[in-house]
Motif scaffolding. Structure first.
Motif, PDB file in Angstrom:
ATOM      1  N   PHE A 119     -30.079 -13.574   6.647  1.00 23.71           N
ATOM      2  CA  PHE A 119     -30.582 -14.536   5.665  1.00 23.71           C
ATOM      3  C   PHE A 119     -31.543 -15.529   6.314  1.00 23.71           C
ATOM      4  N   PHE A 120     -31.141 -16.092   7.466  1.00 24.77           N
ATOM      5  CA  PHE A 120     -31.965 -17.104   8.124  1.00 24.77           C
ATOM      6  C   PHE A 120     -32.975 -16.507   9.111  1.00 24.77           C
ATOM      7  N   GLY A 121     -32.818 -15.231   9.419  1.00 23.44           N
ATOM      8  CA  GLY A 121     -33.735 -14.583  10.352  1.00 23.44           C
ATOM      9  C   GLY A 121     -34.569 -13.526   9.662  1.00 23.44           C
ATOM     10  N   GLU A 122     -34.540 -12.340  10.226  1.00 23.73           N
ATOM     11  CA  GLU A 122     -35.278 -11.217   9.659  1.00 23.73           C
ATOM     12  C   GLU A 122     -34.312 -10.184   9.082  1.00 23.73           C
ATOM     13  N   PRO A 123     -34.610  -9.636   7.927  1.00 30.10           N
ATOM     14  CA  PRO A 123     -35.836  -9.778   7.137  1.00 30.10           C
ATOM     15  C   PRO A 123     -35.867 -10.975   6.200  1.00 30.10           C
ATOM     16  N   GLY A 124     -34.798 -11.805   6.183  1.00 25.68           N
ATOM     17  CA  GLY A 124     -34.772 -12.973   5.326  1.00 25.68           C
ATOM     18  C   GLY A 124     -34.154 -12.695   3.970  1.00 25.68           C
ATOM     19  N   PRO A 125     -34.112 -13.709   3.095  1.00 22.44           N
ATOM     20  CA  PRO A 125     -33.510 -13.540   1.765  1.00 22.44           C
ATOM     21  C   PRO A 125     -34.276 -12.524   0.935  1.00 22.44           C
ATOM     22  N   ARG A 126     -33.562 -11.928  -0.007  1.00 22.65           N
ATOM     23  CA  ARG A 126     -34.166 -10.928  -0.888  1.00 22.65           C
ATOM     24  C   ARG A 126     -34.480 -11.499  -2.267  1.00 22.65           C
ATOM     25  N   HIS A 127     -33.739 -12.532  -2.695  1.00 20.22           N
ATOM     26  CA  HIS A 127     -33.962 -13.116  -4.018  1.00 20.22           C
ATOM     27  C   HIS A 127     -35.067 -14.173  -3.931  1.00 20.22           C
ATOM     28  N   PRO A 128     -35.988 -14.231  -4.883  1.00 17.27           N
ATOM     29  CA  PRO A 128     -37.079 -15.213  -4.815  1.00 17.27           C
ATOM     30  C   PRO A 128     -36.587 -16.654  -4.813  1.00 17.27           C
ATOM     31  N   TYR A 129     -35.462 -16.934  -5.481  1.00 20.74           N
ATOM     32  CA  TYR A 129     -34.928 -18.295  -5.432  1.00 20.74           C
ATOM     33  C   TYR A 129     -34.435 -18.632  -4.035  1.00 20.74           C
ATOM     34  N   ALA A 130     -33.736 -17.698  -3.395  1.00 22.44           N
ATOM     35  CA  ALA A 130     -33.248 -17.934  -2.033  1.00 22.44           C
ATOM     36  C   ALA A 130     -34.420 -18.130  -1.070  1.00 22.44           C
ATOM     37  N   ARG A 131     -35.476 -17.340  -1.239  1.00 19.37           N
ATOM     38  CA  ARG A 131     -36.662 -17.535  -0.405  1.00 19.37           C
ATOM     39  C   ARG A 131     -37.270 -18.912  -0.644  1.00 19.37           C
ATOM     40  N   GLY A 132     -37.248 -19.352  -1.898  1.00 18.79           N
ATOM     41  CA  GLY A 132     -37.764 -20.676  -2.225  1.00 18.79           C
ATOM     42  C   GLY A 132     -36.968 -21.789  -1.568  1.00 18.79           C
ATOM     43  N   LEU A 133     -35.650 -21.633  -1.488  1.00 19.22           N
ATOM     44  CA  LEU A 133     -34.833 -22.643  -0.815  1.00 19.22           C
ATOM     45  C   LEU A 133     -35.249 -22.795   0.646  1.00 19.22           C
ATOM     46  N   LEU A 134     -35.458 -21.681   1.332  1.00 20.72           N
ATOM     47  CA  LEU A 134     -35.864 -21.748   2.733  1.00 20.72           C
ATOM     48  C   LEU A 134     -37.282 -22.298   2.873  1.00 20.72           C
TER      49      LEU A 134
ATOM     50  N   ARG B  68     -39.092 -20.101 -13.500  1.00 19.36           N
ATOM     51  CA  ARG B  68     -39.632 -20.717 -12.285  1.00 19.36           C
ATOM     52  C   ARG B  68     -40.130 -19.677 -11.287  1.00 19.36           C
ATOM     53  N   CYS B  69     -40.003 -18.409 -11.625  1.00 20.76           N
ATOM     54  CA  CYS B  69     -40.215 -17.345 -10.653  1.00 20.76           C
ATOM     55  C   CYS B  69     -41.631 -16.763 -10.745  1.00 20.76           C
ATOM     56  N   PRO B  70     -42.351 -16.683  -9.632  1.00 14.56           N
ATOM     57  CA  PRO B  70     -43.696 -16.105  -9.656  1.00 14.56           C
ATOM     58  C   PRO B  70     -43.693 -14.588  -9.848  1.00 14.56           C
ATOM     59  N   LEU B  71     -42.538 -13.948  -9.714  1.00 14.91           N
ATOM     60  CA  LEU B  71     -42.457 -12.495  -9.850  1.00 14.91           C
ATOM     61  C   LEU B  71     -41.955 -12.046 -11.213  1.00 14.91           C
ATOM     62  N   ALA B  72     -41.709 -12.993 -12.114  1.00 12.96           N
ATOM     63  CA  ALA B  72     -41.075 -12.660 -13.398  1.00 12.96           C
ATOM     64  C   ALA B  72     -41.931 -11.695 -14.221  1.00 12.96           C
ATOM     65  N   THR B  73     -41.260 -10.729 -14.824  1.00 11.30           N
ATOM     66  CA  THR B  73     -41.894  -9.759 -15.721  1.00 11.30           C
ATOM     67  C   THR B  73     -41.041  -9.638 -16.978  1.00 11.30           C
ATOM     68  N   ASP B  74     -41.449  -8.759 -17.852  1.00  6.62           N
ATOM     69  CA  ASP B  74     -40.681  -8.544 -19.083  1.00  6.62           C
ATOM     70  C   ASP B  74     -39.262  -8.072 -18.780  1.00  6.62           C
ATOM     71  N   ALA B  75     -39.075  -7.399 -17.659  1.00  4.29           N
ATOM     72  CA  ALA B  75     -37.740  -6.912 -17.288  1.00  4.29           C
ATOM     73  C   ALA B  75     -36.759  -8.060 -17.104  1.00  4.29           C
ATOM     74  N   CYS B  76     -37.266  -9.246 -16.779  1.00  7.05           N
ATOM     75  CA  CYS B  76     -36.395 -10.392 -16.494  1.00  7.05           C
ATOM     76  C   CYS B  76     -35.783 -10.989 -17.757  1.00  7.05           C
ATOM     77  N   ALA B  77     -36.163 -10.479 -18.918  1.00  7.78           N
ATOM     78  CA  ALA B  77     -35.503 -10.897 -20.154  1.00  7.78           C
ATOM     79  C   ALA B  77     -34.086 -10.351 -20.233  1.00  7.78           C
ATOM     80  N   THR B  78     -33.771  -9.397 -19.347  1.00 12.70           N
ATOM     81  CA  THR B  78     -32.421  -8.863 -19.221  1.00 12.70           C
ATOM     82  C   THR B  78     -31.784  -9.420 -17.961  1.00 12.70           C
ATOM     83  N   ARG B  79     -30.546  -9.881 -18.067  1.00 14.47           N
ATOM     84  CA  ARG B  79     -29.881 -10.473 -16.914  1.00 14.47           C
ATOM     85  C   ARG B  79     -29.606  -9.408 -15.853  1.00 14.47           C
TER      86      ARG B  79
END
Length: 351
Positions: A277-292, A322-333
């Motif tokens: 998470f803190f090293g490589e390859p790092g977080p996978r979720h865009p929110y987690a990447r945003g926190l770092l 808030r996500c720069p990667l959001a698409t129509d697919a994100c309307a589903t949880r």
């Protein structure tokens, strides 16, 4: 530190705490509800530190209160939180109240924290099997007793230490929490916020509980004391105990955690080994990447927008607005799969 596997669908055989589907709703007026925690699952093993991170208001402290049975009357909980057998080093609590629960049952056997009654939680779990470093220490310190008196009383209640040895035991607990011995005879209202935090930490460490739940334990501390407190909490885990560290301080989490779980809008959106998470390859979720990325050493780039109101969550991915990667697919949880709940893990659409 050990890089442990992310949570799986089945209970881990060696889990000290196994949480499945933990959900907390608060009933408000006019029939409204607040979804504070939704379908949270994780395992925590003896000897492990799991850091639960996320912005304020994401549900971290509500989760902690649910595990200890400290939610208000308007809360509704679902799921299970199984605390496994008590001390595994051959020791047992010394007083009768700790040894047996109602009807003479062994109080160190498995217990579902969400289903247990208040008597069981108060007499056999809190302090003895789960130690708590509270987020608001002033509310947990008795205002009319000195810190020394509270430490000595806790030593007596949790360990049965003879009177002549309690003073030394109390001072040893204070030393572990970096609480100055010269302030032990002060009352809580005479303490700064940082000193009150250290006093609460000392109280939590006394019982040497199998599970330590630390809710923002570094609040009000300077960096040197943050590191010292984090290291002491880590030593608790290194002695074969479990540590659930709830924090927004990613530097403290990086210092002590084996795994990191990221919460957003009441859900875990990623859970991963800390070194990855803190090293490589790092977080996978865009929110987690945003926190770092919001850390000073990583550019101090804030996450745009604000978290959603828990009483008015969107139907799909709560982070999508808030996500720069959001698409129509994100309307589903998205479901939590392979340790991440995202339709675009690693920046690419999920296959």
């Amino acid at each position: 530190m050990r890089a442990l596997q992310a949570v799986t669908a089945e209970r881990a055989d060696d889990a000290l705490l196994s949480v499945r589907g933990l959900t907390v709703r608060f009933r408000l007026r006019a029939g409204r509800t607040v979804a504070a925690v939704t379908d949270v699952s994780f395992d925590l093993a003896a000897g492990e530190c799991l850091a639960l991170v996320g912005e304020s208001g994401c549900g971290k402290s509500v989760l902690a209160s649910a595990l200890l049975g400290l939610l208000p009357a308007n809360a509704q909980t679902q799921g299970t939180a199984l605390l496994a057998d008590g001390p595994r080093d051959g020791t047992q609590p010394q007083d009768a109240a700790a040894r047996t629960g109602e009807s003479g049952r062994r109080a160190d056997g498995p217990v579902d924290l969400l289903a247990a009654d208040e008597r069981t939680l108060a007499r056999t779990v809190r302090g003895r099997r789960i130690g708590l470093v509270p987020q608001s220490p002033a509310a947990h310190l008795t205002p009319v007793r000195t810190v020394r008196a509270q430490l000595e009383e806790t030593v007596r209640a949790l360990t049965g230490t003879p009177r002549r040895e309690r003073r030394a035991a109390a001072e040893a607990a204070a030393e572990r929490a970096a609480f100055p011995v010269g302030h032990l005879d002060r009352y809580p209202h005479e303490l700064s916020g940082g000193l009150a935090q250290r006093a609460a930490t000392a109280l939590a460490l006394i019982g040497d509980a199998p599970l330590l739940l630390a809710d923002e334990p570094t609040t009000g501390l300077d960096r040197a004391l943050v590191d010292r407190t984090a290291d002491e909490l880590r030593r608790h885990a290194d002695r074969g105990k479990a540590l659930l560290l709830i924090t927004h301080d990613l530097a403290a989490a990086r210092r002590v955690a084996d795994r990191v779980a990221v919460m957003y809008a009441g859900r875990i959106v990623e859970i991963a080994p800390a070194d990855r998470f803190f090293g490589e390859p790092g977080p996978r979720h865009p929110y987690a990447r945003g926190l770092l990325d919001a850390l000073p050493e990583r550019g101090f780039t804030p996450i745009p927008g604000l978290p959603p109101e828990l009483s008015n969550l969107p139907p799909g991915c709560a982070f999508a607005p808030r996500c720069p990667l959001a698409t129509d697919a994100c309307a589903t949880r998205p479901e939590l799969l392979a340790g991440v709940a995202c339709h675009h893990p690693d920046g690419a659409p999920r296959a």
